[in-house]
Scaffold this motif. Structure first.
Motif, PDB file in Angstrom:
ATOM      1  N   ARG A 147      18.530 -43.549  38.415  1.00 21.07           N
ATOM      2  CA  ARG A 147      17.190 -43.058  38.717  1.00 21.07           C
ATOM      3  C   ARG A 147      16.153 -43.727  37.827  1.00 21.07           C
ATOM      4  NH1 ARG A 147      17.949 -38.285  37.290  1.00 21.07           N
ATOM      5  NH2 ARG A 147      19.020 -37.630  39.204  1.00 21.07           N
ATOM      6  N   SER A 148      16.504 -43.909  36.539  1.00 21.32           N
ATOM      7  CA  SER A 148      15.571 -44.555  35.616  1.00 21.32           C
ATOM      8  C   SER A 148      15.333 -46.017  35.980  1.00 21.32           C
ATOM      9  CB  SER A 148      16.098 -44.440  34.188  1.00 21.32           C
ATOM     10  OG  SER A 148      15.265 -45.109  33.282  1.00 21.32           O
ATOM     11  N   MET A 149      16.383 -46.705  36.439  1.00 22.02           N
ATOM     12  CA  MET A 149      16.267 -48.128  36.782  1.00 22.02           C
ATOM     13  C   MET A 149      15.798 -48.341  38.226  1.00 22.02           C
ATOM     14  SD  MET A 149      19.840 -49.240  34.953  1.00 22.02           S
ATOM     15  CE  MET A 149      19.776 -50.948  35.494  1.00 22.02           C
ATOM     16  N   GLU A 150      15.677 -47.233  38.988  1.00 23.00           N
ATOM     17  CA  GLU A 150      15.197 -47.277  40.368  1.00 23.00           C
ATOM     18  C   GLU A 150      16.093 -48.153  41.235  1.00 23.00           C
ATOM     19  OE1 GLU A 150      11.162 -48.502  40.252  1.00 23.00           O
ATOM     20  OE2 GLU A 150      10.434 -46.642  39.348  1.00 23.00           O
ATOM     21  N   ILE A 151      17.388 -47.949  41.121  1.00 19.96           N
ATOM     22  CA  ILE A 151      18.356 -48.651  41.957  1.00 19.96           C
ATOM     23  C   ILE A 151      19.330 -47.635  42.520  1.00 19.96           C
ATOM     24  CG2 ILE A 151      18.175 -50.833  40.683  1.00 19.96           C
ATOM     25  CD1 ILE A 151      20.734 -50.112  39.225  1.00 19.96           C
ATOM     26  N   ASP A 152      20.157 -48.075  43.470  1.00 19.71           N
ATOM     27  CA  ASP A 152      21.128 -47.194  44.091  1.00 19.71           C
ATOM     28  C   ASP A 152      22.215 -46.847  43.073  1.00 19.71           C
ATOM     29  OD1 ASP A 152      22.660 -45.733  45.773  1.00 19.71           O
ATOM     30  OD2 ASP A 152      23.342 -47.424  47.002  1.00 19.71           O
ATOM     31  N   VAL A 174      25.872 -48.646  39.970  1.00 21.80           N
ATOM     32  CA  VAL A 174      25.955 -48.351  38.539  1.00 21.80           C
ATOM     33  C   VAL A 174      27.312 -47.710  38.230  1.00 21.80           C
ATOM     34  CG1 VAL A 174      24.925 -47.097  36.603  1.00 21.80           C
ATOM     35  CG2 VAL A 174      23.463 -48.006  38.417  1.00 21.80           C
ATOM     36  N   ARG A 175      27.942 -48.188  37.179  1.00 17.50           N
ATOM     37  CA  ARG A 175      29.160 -47.597  36.658  1.00 17.50           C
ATOM     38  C   ARG A 175      28.925 -47.285  35.175  1.00 17.50           C
ATOM     39  NH1 ARG A 175      29.740 -48.139  41.318  1.00 17.50           N
ATOM     40  NH2 ARG A 175      31.551 -48.929  42.504  1.00 17.50           N
ATOM     41  N   VAL A 176      29.388 -46.123  34.746  1.00 16.89           N
ATOM     42  CA  VAL A 176      29.201 -45.699  33.351  1.00 16.89           C
ATOM     43  C   VAL A 176      30.518 -45.137  32.828  1.00 16.89           C
ATOM     44  CG1 VAL A 176      28.017 -44.118  31.770  1.00 16.89           C
ATOM     45  CG2 VAL A 176      26.743 -45.219  33.616  1.00 16.89           C
ATOM     46  N   ALA A 177      30.867 -45.489  31.595  1.00 19.71           N
ATOM     47  CA  ALA A 177      32.019 -44.914  30.884  1.00 19.71           C
ATOM     48  C   ALA A 177      31.539 -44.432  29.523  1.00 19.71           C
ATOM     49  CB  ALA A 177      33.141 -45.933  30.736  1.00 19.71           C
ATOM     50  N   VAL A 178      31.857 -43.200  29.201  1.00 15.69           N
ATOM     51  CA  VAL A 178      31.386 -42.595  27.953  1.00 15.69           C
ATOM     52  C   VAL A 178      32.488 -42.692  26.913  1.00 15.69           C
ATOM     53  CG1 VAL A 178      30.503 -40.513  26.851  1.00 15.69           C
ATOM     54  CG2 VAL A 178      29.923 -41.013  29.237  1.00 15.69           C
ATOM     55  N   GLY A 179      32.162 -43.265  25.760  1.00 12.72           N
ATOM     56  CA  GLY A 179      33.104 -43.341  24.648  1.00 12.72           C
ATOM     57  C   GLY A 179      32.956 -42.141  23.731  1.00 12.72           C
ATOM     58  N   PRO A 180      33.728 -42.096  22.640  1.00 12.42           N
ATOM     59  CA  PRO A 180      33.693 -40.924  21.757  1.00 12.42           C
ATOM     60  C   PRO A 180      32.395 -40.782  20.987  1.00 12.42           C
ATOM     61  CG  PRO A 180      35.028 -42.660  20.804  1.00 12.42           C
ATOM     62  CD  PRO A 180      34.673 -43.122  22.185  1.00 12.42           C
ATOM     63  N   GLY A 181      31.654 -41.843  20.816  1.00 14.32           N
ATOM     64  CA  GLY A 181      30.459 -41.793  19.981  1.00 14.32           C
ATOM     65  C   GLY A 181      29.379 -40.915  20.528  1.00 14.32           C
ATOM     66  N   ARG A 188      32.371 -44.748  13.011  1.00 12.12           N
ATOM     67  CA  ARG A 188      33.638 -45.160  13.604  1.00 12.12           C
ATOM     68  C   ARG A 188      33.686 -44.854  15.091  1.00 12.12           C
ATOM     69  NH1 ARG A 188      34.622 -42.553   8.937  1.00 12.12           N
ATOM     70  NH2 ARG A 188      35.158 -40.620  10.042  1.00 12.12           N
ATOM     71  N   ALA A 189      32.515 -44.691  15.705  1.00 16.92           N
ATOM     72  CA  ALA A 189      32.488 -44.319  17.115  1.00 16.92           C
ATOM     73  C   ALA A 189      32.966 -45.457  18.018  1.00 16.92           C
ATOM     74  CB  ALA A 189      31.087 -43.903  17.517  1.00 16.92           C
ATOM     75  N   GLY A 190      32.819 -46.697  17.586  1.00 18.40           N
ATOM     76  CA  GLY A 190      33.199 -47.814  18.449  1.00 18.40           C
ATOM     77  C   GLY A 190      32.241 -47.939  19.611  1.00 18.40           C
ATOM     78  N   ASP A 191      32.752 -48.162  20.793  1.00 15.03           N
ATOM     79  CA  ASP A 191      31.915 -48.271  21.989  1.00 15.03           C
ATOM     80  C   ASP A 191      31.514 -46.883  22.437  1.00 15.03           C
ATOM     81  OD1 ASP A 191      33.925 -50.973  23.299  1.00 15.03           O
ATOM     82  OD2 ASP A 191      32.242 -50.989  21.897  1.00 15.03           O
ATOM     83  N   ALA A 192      30.285 -46.518  22.172  1.00 13.67           N
ATOM     84  CA  ALA A 192      29.852 -45.188  22.554  1.00 13.67           C
ATOM     85  C   ALA A 192      29.580 -45.106  24.043  1.00 13.67           C
ATOM     86  CB  ALA A 192      28.596 -44.811  21.790  1.00 13.67           C
ATOM     87  N   LEU A 193      29.108 -46.208  24.657  1.00 11.37           N
ATOM     88  CA  LEU A 193      28.712 -46.165  26.065  1.00 11.37           C
ATOM     89  C   LEU A 193      28.916 -47.546  26.682  1.00 11.37           C
ATOM     90  CD1 LEU A 193      27.443 -44.254  28.184  1.00 11.37           C
ATOM     91  CD2 LEU A 193      25.216 -45.160  27.510  1.00 11.37           C
ATOM     92  N   ARG A 194      29.616 -47.568  27.788  1.00 15.86           N
ATOM     93  CA  ARG A 194      29.785 -48.807  28.560  1.00 15.86           C
ATOM     94  C   ARG A 194      29.119 -48.616  29.914  1.00 15.86           C
ATOM     95  NH1 ARG A 194      33.948 -52.593  27.243  1.00 15.86           N
ATOM     96  NH2 ARG A 194      34.999 -52.054  25.291  1.00 15.86           N
ATOM     97  N   MET A 195      28.502 -49.710  30.393  1.00 13.49           N
ATOM     98  CA  MET A 195      27.772 -49.631  31.659  1.00 13.49           C
ATOM     99  C   MET A 195      27.970 -50.953  32.408  1.00 13.49           C
ATOM    100  SD  MET A 195      23.710 -48.980  32.182  1.00 13.49           S
ATOM    101  CE  MET A 195      22.971 -48.962  33.813  1.00 13.49           C
TER     102      MET A 195
END
Length: 445
Positions: A106-111, A115-122, A130-137
Motif C-alpha cells: 500500500r505504501s509503495m502503491e503496487i499490487d 511483494v514478498r516479506v519475511a520477518v526475522g527475529p529482530g 544479534r538480530a541478524g536479518d530483521a526483515l527480508r523483502m
C-alpha cells in the motif's frame, strides 16, 4: 510477613512504595510495547521508501548495468540483490509477514502480489545487535526480475530500558524519603497516644494530650482525653466513698466497744470483742488501702536489685529468715515505694505461712522477674485467683487466726498491675509456694 513493617508509618511507606513500583512497572511494560509498535512502523516506512526509490532508479538504468546500480544502492544496513525468483525465504510466511507485505505494498502503491516479506527475529522479537536479518523483502520489477532487499535492524532505543529502571530507582528512593518523613509526622500523635495510654494503664498521672494531626487522629486523642478524665473521676469517687464508709465505721465500732465494757466478762462478750477487733482491723486496712491507691508516686529509674537487697536486710536485722543474693545491678523505671510495699506484703505472707522467704531476681531485655519462695503448705490451684480478692483468707493455715485482713495480695497485685506487669502463684515441687512478679521494661530509661 516478617518483611512487612509493624509500625503504621512503616506500612504507609511500604504501601506507597509498592504502589509506585507497580505503577512504574505497568508504565514500563506499556512503554516497551508501544516502543516496539513505533519501531515497526518506522522500519517498515523507511524500508518501503528505500525500496520504492531503488525501483524507480532501476527503471532508468540499462539492464546490463543494473547489477552495478544495485550494489551502489546497497548500504551496510540495507542491501539489495537482483534475482529471477523471490527465494525460499518467503515460503510459508507468517501472518505478521503477510500483514507487513500488505502495508508495504500500500505504501509503495503496487499490487500486493508483487511483494514478498519475511520477518526475522529482530523486528518481531525486540531488535538487538544479534538480530541478524530483521526483515527480508522481495519485489517483482516490471521486467519480471525480483529485487531482493535485506534490512538489518539495530535497536536505537536499547538504552531506554536502563534509563527507565534508573528513573524508577531514583524515584523510589526520593519517594521513600518523602513518605517516611511525612508518615512519621502523621503518626506522631498516635505514638504520643500509645505512650500516654501505657503510662495511664500503669496508674501514672497523665496530662491531657494535645489534639493535633489529621481529623481522625484528633478525634481519637479527644476520646482518650475524655476517657482518662472519666476514669480518673470514677476512681476518685469510688476511693472517697470506700474511705468514707471505712472511716464512718469507726464510730459504731467504738460505741459497741464501750457498751461491752458494761457487760459481764464471759465467752459471749469476749467473742463479740474479738469480732469488733476484727472489724476495726478491716476498717483500718481499708483506709490504708484506699490511701495508698489514691497516692500518686512519680516513676523513676531505680536499681531494683539494691531496693530488694535493702528490704531483705531490714527483715534480717529483725531476725527473720529472708535470703537474697544480688548478682548484678538491675535498673528499672518504676514507683519504688509501691514496689517496696508489694514486696513487703509478699515477704510477710511467706514468713507467716512458710517461716522463711527466698528471693531471686532475673533480668531480660523485655522484663524483670522477681520470685518469692517459701516452705509453707502452698495454695490449691482452685484458690490461686481467689486469694487476690480483697478480704479473702483461706480456711487452712492461711486463716483469720494469723491476724491478716486479706488485703496483702490484693495490694501486691494492684501495684504490679499498675506497673503493667503480672503476678502469678505456683506450688513448688519440693513444697511451698512460689510467687512470681513480672515487670515489663516499658519506659525504662
Amino acid at each position: 510477613m516478617r518483611l512487612w513493617p509493624r509500625s503504621l508509618a512503616g506500612r504507609i511507606a511500604a504501601l506507597t512504595l509498592l504502589a509506585l513500583m507497580i505503577s512504574q512497572l505497568v508504565s514500563f511494560v506499556l512503554f516497551m510495547h508501544e516502543r516496539d509498535r513505533f519501531l515497526e512502523r518506522v522500519i517498515l516506512a523507511n524500508m518501503a521508501d528505500n525500496v520504492a526509490a531503488a525501483m524507480r532508479t532501476l527503471d532508468f538504468v540499462p539492464a546490463d548495468e543494473r547489477a552495478q546500480a544495485v550494489a551502489a544502492l546497497s548500504t551496510h544496513d540495507l542491501r539489495y540483490r537482483l534475482a529471477s525468483t523471490p527465494g525460499r525465504t518467503f515460503v510459508g510466511a507468517s501472518d505478521t509477514a503477510k500483514r507487513f507485505a500488505r502495508d508495504m505494498a500500500r505504501s509503495m502503491e503496487i499490487d500486493v502480489a508483487r511483494v514478498r516479506v519475511a520477518v526475522g527475529p529482530g523486528l518481531a522479537r525486540r531488535p538487538n545487535r544479534r538480530a541478524g536479518d530483521a526483515l527480508r523483502m522481495a519485489v517483482r520489477l516490471d521486467d519480471g526480475q525480483w529485487l531482493r532487499a535485506r534490512q538489518r535492524v539495530f535497536d536505537p532505543t536499547r538504552h531506554w530500558a536502563r534509563s527507565s529502571l534508573l528513573t524508577l530507582a531514583v524515584s523510589g528512593l526520593l519517594m521513600a524519603v518523602i513518605v517516611v518523613v511525612t508518615s512519621r509526622r502523621i503518626t506522631a500523635p498516635l505514638r504520643d497516644l500509645a505512650r500516654a495510654a501505657e503510662r495511664f494503664g500503669r496508674g501514672e498521672t497523665v496530662e491531657p494530650l494535645p489534639e493535633y494531626g489529621a481529623e481522625d487522629i484528633r478525634r481519637s486523642v479527644a476520646a482518650f482525653n475524655l476517657m482518662r478524665e472519666r476514669l480518673a473521676r470514677f476512681v476518685a469517687d469510688r476511693t472517697r466513698m470506700v474511705a468514707a464508709i471505712a472511716h464512718d465505721l469507726r464510730t459504731p465500732i467504738t460505741a459497741l466497744r464501750l457498751r461491752l465494757e458494761f457487760l459481764p466478762d464471759d465467752d459471749n462478750t469476749r467473742a463479740m470483742a474479738a469480732t469488733l477487733d476484727d472489724m476495726a482491723r478491716m476498717s483500718e486496712a481499708s483506709l490504708t488501702f484506699m490511701r495508698e491507691e489514691a497516692a500518686t508516686e512519680p516513676s523513676r529509674n531505680v536499681d531494683l536489685s539494691a531496693l530488694v537487697d535493702a528490704l531483705c536486710e531490714d527483715y534480717r536485722a529483725a531476725g527473720a529468715t529472708v535470703a537474697f543474693e544480688p548478682d548484678t545491678r538491675v535498673a528499672l523505671v518504676c514507683r519504688p515505694a509501691a514496689i517496696r510495699r508489694a514486696l513487703r506484703n509478699l515477704i510477710d505472707n511467706a514468713l507467716t505461712y512458710g517461716q522463711r522467704a527466698q528471693l531471686t531476681l532475673s533480668d531480660t531485655p523485655e522484663a524483670v522477674t522477681i520470685c518469692i519462695a517459701d516452705d509453707g503448705p502452698g495454695i490449691a490451684e482452685t484458690d490461686r485467683q481467689r486469694v487476690f480478692d480483697p478480704f479473702v483468707r483461706l480456711e487452712s493455715s492461711r486463716s483469720r487466726d494469723t491476724g491478716g485482713t486479706g488485703l496483702g495480695l490484693s495490694i501486691a497485685r494492684s501495684v504490679v498491675q499498675g506497673h503493667g506487669g503480672e503476678i502469678t502463684l505456683a506450688n513448688r515441687a519440693e513444697g511451698g509456694l512460689s510467687v512470681q512478679i513480672r515487670l515489663p521494661r516499658t519506659g525504662t530509661i
